[in-house]
Design a protein around this motif. Structure first.
Motif, PDB file in Angstrom:
ATOM      1  N   LEU A 244       0.888  -1.507  -0.050  1.00  0.00           N
ATOM      2  CA  LEU A 244       0.062  -0.098   0.213  1.00  0.00           C
ATOM      3  C   LEU A 244       0.929   1.407   0.030  1.00  0.00           C
ATOM      4  N   GLY A 245       1.843   1.351   0.831  1.00  0.00           N
ATOM      5  CA  GLY A 245       2.760   2.499   0.688  1.00  0.00           C
ATOM      6  C   GLY A 245       3.433   2.921  -0.192  1.00  0.00           C
ATOM      7  N   GLY A 246       3.809   1.501  -0.907  1.00  0.00           N
ATOM      8  CA  GLY A 246       4.846   0.979  -1.651  1.00  0.00           C
ATOM      9  C   GLY A 246       6.209   0.810  -2.112  1.00  0.00           C
ATOM     10  N   ALA A 247       6.397  -0.257  -2.114  1.00  0.00           N
ATOM     11  CA  ALA A 247       7.216  -1.753  -2.078  1.00  0.00           C
ATOM     12  C   ALA A 247       8.209  -0.931  -2.695  1.00  0.00           C
ATOM     13  N   GLY A 248       9.420  -0.823  -2.019  1.00  0.00           N
ATOM     14  CA  GLY A 248      11.052  -0.937  -2.454  1.00  0.00           C
ATOM     15  C   GLY A 248      11.623   0.655  -2.340  1.00  0.00           C
ATOM     16  N   THR A 249       9.909   0.862  -1.774  1.00  0.00           N
ATOM     17  CA  THR A 249      10.277   3.068  -1.365  1.00  0.00           C
ATOM     18  C   THR A 249      11.088   3.631  -0.175  1.00  0.00           C
ATOM     19  N   LEU A 250      11.739   3.982  -0.104  1.00  0.00           N
ATOM     20  CA  LEU A 250      12.081   4.095   1.834  1.00  0.00           C
ATOM     21  C   LEU A 250      11.393   4.787   2.572  1.00  0.00           C
ATOM     22  N   ILE A 251      10.361   5.395   2.176  1.00  0.00           N
ATOM     23  CA  ILE A 251       9.473   5.500   2.970  1.00  0.00           C
ATOM     24  C   ILE A 251       7.779   5.380   3.314  1.00  0.00           C
ATOM     25  N   GLY A 252       7.643   4.157   2.306  1.00  0.00           N
ATOM     26  CA  GLY A 252       6.310   3.726   1.759  1.00  0.00           C
ATOM     27  C   GLY A 252       5.841   3.000   2.665  1.00  0.00           C
ATOM     28  N   PRO A 253       6.764   1.965   3.322  1.00  0.00           N
ATOM     29  CA  PRO A 253       5.942   1.153   4.278  1.00  0.00           C
ATOM     30  C   PRO A 253       5.471   2.254   5.414  1.00  0.00           C
ATOM     31  N   ILE A 254       6.601   3.121   6.224  1.00  0.00           N
ATOM     32  CA  ILE A 254       5.799   3.613   7.376  1.00  0.00           C
ATOM     33  C   ILE A 254       4.317   4.677   6.992  1.00  0.00           C
TER      34      ILE A 254
ATOM     35  N   ILE B 195      -4.285  -1.161  -7.719  1.00  0.00           N
ATOM     36  CA  ILE B 195      -4.938  -0.229 -10.173  1.00  0.00           C
ATOM     37  C   ILE B 195      -3.977   1.004 -10.401  1.00  0.00           C
ATOM     38  N   PHE B 196      -4.584   2.081  -9.484  1.00  0.00           N
ATOM     39  CA  PHE B 196      -3.915   2.965 -10.614  1.00  0.00           C
ATOM     40  C   PHE B 196      -2.842   3.764 -10.005  1.00  0.00           C
ATOM     41  N   LEU B 197      -2.197   3.186  -8.029  1.00  0.00           N
ATOM     42  CA  LEU B 197      -1.060   3.498  -8.370  1.00  0.00           C
ATOM     43  C   LEU B 197      -0.513   2.087  -8.180  1.00  0.00           C
ATOM     44  N   PRO B 198       0.222   1.671  -8.401  1.00  0.00           N
ATOM     45  CA  PRO B 198       0.988   0.528  -8.902  1.00  0.00           C
ATOM     46  C   PRO B 198       2.270   1.080  -7.467  1.00  0.00           C
ATOM     47  N   GLY B 199       3.180   1.902  -7.361  1.00  0.00           N
ATOM     48  CA  GLY B 199       4.376   2.403  -6.859  1.00  0.00           C
ATOM     49  C   GLY B 199       3.455   2.449  -5.601  1.00  0.00           C
ATOM     50  N   GLY B 200       1.974   3.017  -5.131  1.00  0.00           N
ATOM     51  CA  GLY B 200       1.588   2.965  -3.662  1.00  0.00           C
ATOM     52  C   GLY B 200       1.732   4.328  -3.386  1.00  0.00           C
ATOM     53  N   LEU B 201       1.137   4.508  -1.960  1.00  0.00           N
ATOM     54  CA  LEU B 201       1.260   6.078  -1.727  1.00  0.00           C
ATOM     55  C   LEU B 201       1.829   7.479  -2.384  1.00  0.00           C
ATOM     56  N   VAL B 202       3.031   6.408  -2.240  1.00  0.00           N
ATOM     57  CA  VAL B 202       4.387   7.209  -2.646  1.00  0.00           C
ATOM     58  C   VAL B 202       4.104   7.710  -3.939  1.00  0.00           C
ATOM     59  N   GLU B 203       3.879   6.581  -4.732  1.00  0.00           N
ATOM     60  CA  GLU B 203       3.440   6.981  -5.979  1.00  0.00           C
ATOM     61  C   GLU B 203       2.586   8.673  -6.173  1.00  0.00           C
ATOM     62  N   GLY B 204       1.795   8.000  -5.278  1.00  0.00           N
ATOM     63  CA  GLY B 204       0.337   8.824  -5.191  1.00  0.00           C
ATOM     64  C   GLY B 204       1.164  10.187  -4.998  1.00  0.00           C
ATOM     65  N   GLY B 205       1.896  10.133  -3.966  1.00  0.00           N
ATOM     66  CA  GLY B 205       2.681  11.854  -3.396  1.00  0.00           C
ATOM     67  C   GLY B 205       2.851  12.602  -4.446  1.00  0.00           C
ATOM     68  N   GLN B 206       4.044  11.000  -5.397  1.00  0.00           N
ATOM     69  CA  GLN B 206       5.139  12.144  -6.843  1.00  0.00           C
ATOM     70  C   GLN B 206       4.167  12.643  -7.588  1.00  0.00           C
ATOM     71  N   LYS B 207       3.135  11.966  -7.826  1.00  0.00           N
ATOM     72  CA  LYS B 207       2.089  12.657  -9.292  1.00  0.00           C
ATOM     73  C   LYS B 207       1.593  13.329  -8.120  1.00  0.00           C
ATOM     74  N   LEU B 208       1.589  13.376  -7.323  1.00  0.00           N
ATOM     75  CA  LEU B 208       0.706  15.266  -6.765  1.00  0.00           C
ATOM     76  C   LEU B 208       1.813  16.106  -6.847  1.00  0.00           C
TER      77      LEU B 208
END
Ligand SMILES: Nc1ncnc2c1ncn2[C@@H]1O[C@H](COP(=O)(O)OP(=O)(O)O)[C@@H](O)[C@H]1O
Ligand SMILES: [Mg+2]
Lengths: 251, 405
Positions: free
Chosen positions: B294-304, B365-378
């Motif tokens: 959900l947060g973004g696997a493989g990202t530094l901050i996603g899991p938190i 479905i819409f943010l396969p990179g998790g919340l981190v990807e959402g944040g980056q897009k924003l």
């Protein structure tokens, strides 16, 4: 006796006899080309050399030691590097990172308990990798994702990765397939240069006769899993049996 | 190339500031207001945010870097909790020995389980870890809890009793978990007008531990070791043909992430001196997978982020009931109010899992990179917007100044 001695190697896939009693010897510091029509078993033969496949019968000796039964990483550590027919690189990593992996491998991996030697190793690896990228004419692509490159570039990267390990035996499976003419010529020049500068033995599978005749010291023609002839390039060129089997011409 | 770059450092600083100011940030609504139920700034929940953050950050070192998906990480969390409570029982309520033992025991467990499970990859690896975790659960729940040999205290859960040895406890030692006398449940309450902010010793202890292990995780991501792990995920075959035995790398990653889980378990026991077998159940193992993805696997901050998101939902959405809904929709005509409550009802209270499931689906479905990807897009969208505005202003100013020239 060569540096690589393949004796009576056979491999069967279900009902298909992919290799039957292949015997082949590669002389040290030579370039040995293996040619033959598609499906002749050339790639299968290489697979038996690097631990990807285990032949049903026969023996494979490298420098007097058997490679059979060893895992791929052990075989590589004996001094055999391979470039695959479909590029096997680290697609998710950058080009520079790709190049650093074999450099770490040649230096006993990434673990280092001592912080100073870790630091020295990192610097050393980075320098070697950068230098290799320059040699391969890829320095401008260092930050690119490896997966996003063209097929020819991927293959050049893979060749560079193998060369950076200073292997004693380099196995090339159709290294110039998918490359532009200019890159093919660059690759030929690079391999020629390497051959002159280093103690390296090369076994190359290739369809491009221009490449074969500019590099090879010795040529084996493989057809339907068996070596048809083995000879010097100038003799192969005129051999009617080869023309018939390989080029589909009747002499 | 290796080590933290500027971006990593600023990320770490931002995380540090947010964690340290969390008691303010999580309590934006005045006490007693209708929105106060959305406040998350109470010690219990804040502790859970950071503890599960640690758990997920550790899980990500294995899953995010190597791609090996463990379905049994809760076993290490549970083992860590048991180890810590045993230290409370034997030595006393100082949390330091307990947490150290959690790390050691979970590390040993991870070494054994990892050694066997890593002989396979893909789905078989996942199944093996799941099997080990379920065996650990069974051991804790029943096998290791009999009158002759009671290691886990079964269904009741392991806890401290007054007749336990606690050999290091003096007559004046606190009788709750503490760090050299600093009691973990000590809370300072700050009232500012209608607002209430709570500063809890346990939370700050966990937060500092989290910052340390997040720093460590970033170091691992940016090290040659991390590079090897990413290479394993990208093309394990190639690693072999390059002369690298991948087993030591994956095993090291497995043990490190198991120890992160054990640390989280130890901290959990330090906040509330109790350890139960349910912490090892497969649902708990699945939860950390959800958090990380959900947060973004493989990202530094996603899991938190993922851990915070799920724990917030679990604790806040599950508390909303029909009465609250009626208050929210009170401004509507009665029939509409009832209809709205009827529609929203399945998604709140015990139905929070439904909401979470839907959100998880949307994210995957819409943010396969998790919340981190959402944040980056924003961020990109905001930046792009501002750039456009600037360009427009510039164009305007040049057109207005031109005639003067
Ligand atoms: N892993 C495999 N399983 C089954 N058949 C295979 C396998 N690898 C190769 N073959 C078959 O063996 C034959 C020789 O293949 P290959 O060695 O790739 O030929 P070449 O490289 O000379 O074109 C082909 O008919 C191919 O389909
Ligand atoms: Mg082939």
């Amino acid at each position: 006796m060569g540096i690589l001695d393949i004796k009576d190697v056979s491999k069967r896939f279900g009902g298909l006899q992919a290799l039957s009693d292949v015997t082949l010897s590669v002389k040290e510091n030579s370039v040995h080309a293996i040619i033959g029509p598609n499906g002749a078993g050339k790639s299968t033969l290489l697979n038996c050399l690097v631990g990807k496949l285990i032949p049903d019968t026969g023996s494979v000796m490298f420098d007097g030691k058997s490679v059979l039964g060893r895992s791929p990483y052990e075989i590589n550590q004996m001094g055999i590097s391979r470039v695959f027919q479909t590029p096997e690189i680290f697609g998710d990593l950058t080009v520079l990172e790709n190049m650093m992996i074999p450099c770490f491998a040649s230096r006993d991996g990434a673990f280092e308990l001592n912080a100073l030697s870790q630091f020295m190793k990192q610097r050393d690896v980075l320098e070697t990798a950068e230098a290799m990228l320059v040699d391969m004419n890829m320095a401008d692509k260092r930050g690119m994702h490896a997966a996003s490159m063209s097929r020819g570039d991927k293959r050049r990267l893979e060749i560079g990765m193998c060369l950076s390990q200073n292997p004693r035996l380099l196995l090339l499976d159709e290294p110039t397939a998918g490359m532009a003419r200019a890159d093919t010529n660059n690759t030929i020049d690079l391999l020629k240069e390497i051959k002159e500068k280093r103690d390296i033995t090369i076994a190359i599978i290739e369809h491009d006769m221009h490449v074969v005749f500019s590099l090879a010291d010795r040529i084996t023609v493989l057809a339907q899993g068996t070596p048809l002839v083995e000879d010097d390039p100038q003799n192969i060129r005129g051999n009617p049996k080869v023309r018939e089997a390989y080029l589909g011409e009747s002499a | 190339m290796f080590g933290l770059d500027k971006k990593d450092t600023s990320l770490l600083i931002i995380v540090a500031i947010i964690t340290l100011l969390a008691p303010f940030i999580l309590n934006p609504f005045p006490e007693g207001s209708a929105m106060a139920q959305f406040n998350a700034g109470y010690p219990d929940l804040m502790q859970r945010f950071v503890i599960f953050g640690i758990f997920a950050v550790g899980f990500n070192i294995l899953f995010g870097l190597t791609g090996y998906l463990s379905f049994g990480h809760a076993a290490f969390l549970g083992v860590g909790s048991y180890a810590c409570v045993w230290m409370f029982k034997l030595l006393g309520y100082n949390i330091l020995p307990g947490i150290l033992l959690s790390l050691v025991v979970s590390g040993i467990f991870a070494l054994g389980i990892g050694y066997v499970s890593l002989r396979r990859s893909g789905i078989y690896f996942s199944i093996l870890t799941l099997a080990f975790a379920q065996m650990s659960f069974a051991l804790a729940y029943s096998v290791l809890s009999n009158p002759k040999f009671n290691l886990t205290n079964g269904e009741t859960g392991l806890q401290v009793y007054t007749d336990d040895p606690q050999v290091l406890m003096g007559p004046n030692s606190p009788t709750v978990p503490n760090l050299f006398g600093l009691e973990m449940n000590a809370t300072y309450k700050l009232e500012l007008g209608p607002w209430l902010f709570q500063f809890n010793a346990g939370y700050y202890f966990c937060a500092i531990v989290m910052l340390l292990v997040v720093y460590l995780a970033i170091r691992i991501f940016r090290s040659p070791f991390g590079l090897m792990l990413r290479a394993v995920k990208s093309n394990q075959q190639r690693m072999g043909y390059t002369g690298l035995n991948t087993r030591p790398y994956t095993l090291a990653a497995f043990v490190i992430s198991g120890m992160y889980a054990g640390l989280a378990g130890g901290l959990m026991a330090s906040m509330d001196p109790l350890a139960g077998a349910e912490r090892m159940q497969w649902t708990a193992s699945g939860e950390v997978v959800l958090m990380t993805i959900l947060g973004g696997a493989g990202t530094l901050i996603g899991p938190i982020l993922g851990a915070g998101f799920i724990k917030y939902f679990e604790n806040i959405f599950s508390k909303i009931n029909d009465n609250v809904l009626h208050q929210w929709f009170a401004f509507m005509p009665d029939w509409m109010e009832n209809a709205m409550v009827f529609i929203v009802h399945p998604f709140i209270g015990k139905g929070w899992h439904l909401t979470l499931g839907l959100l998880f689906m949307l994210v995957v479905i819409f943010l396969p990179g998790g919340l981190v990807e959402g944040g980056q897009k924003l961020m990109r969208w905001i930046r792009g917007d501002r750039r456009k505005k600037k360009a427009a202003e510039k164009a305007k100013s040049t057109t207005t100044t031109e005639p003067a020239e």
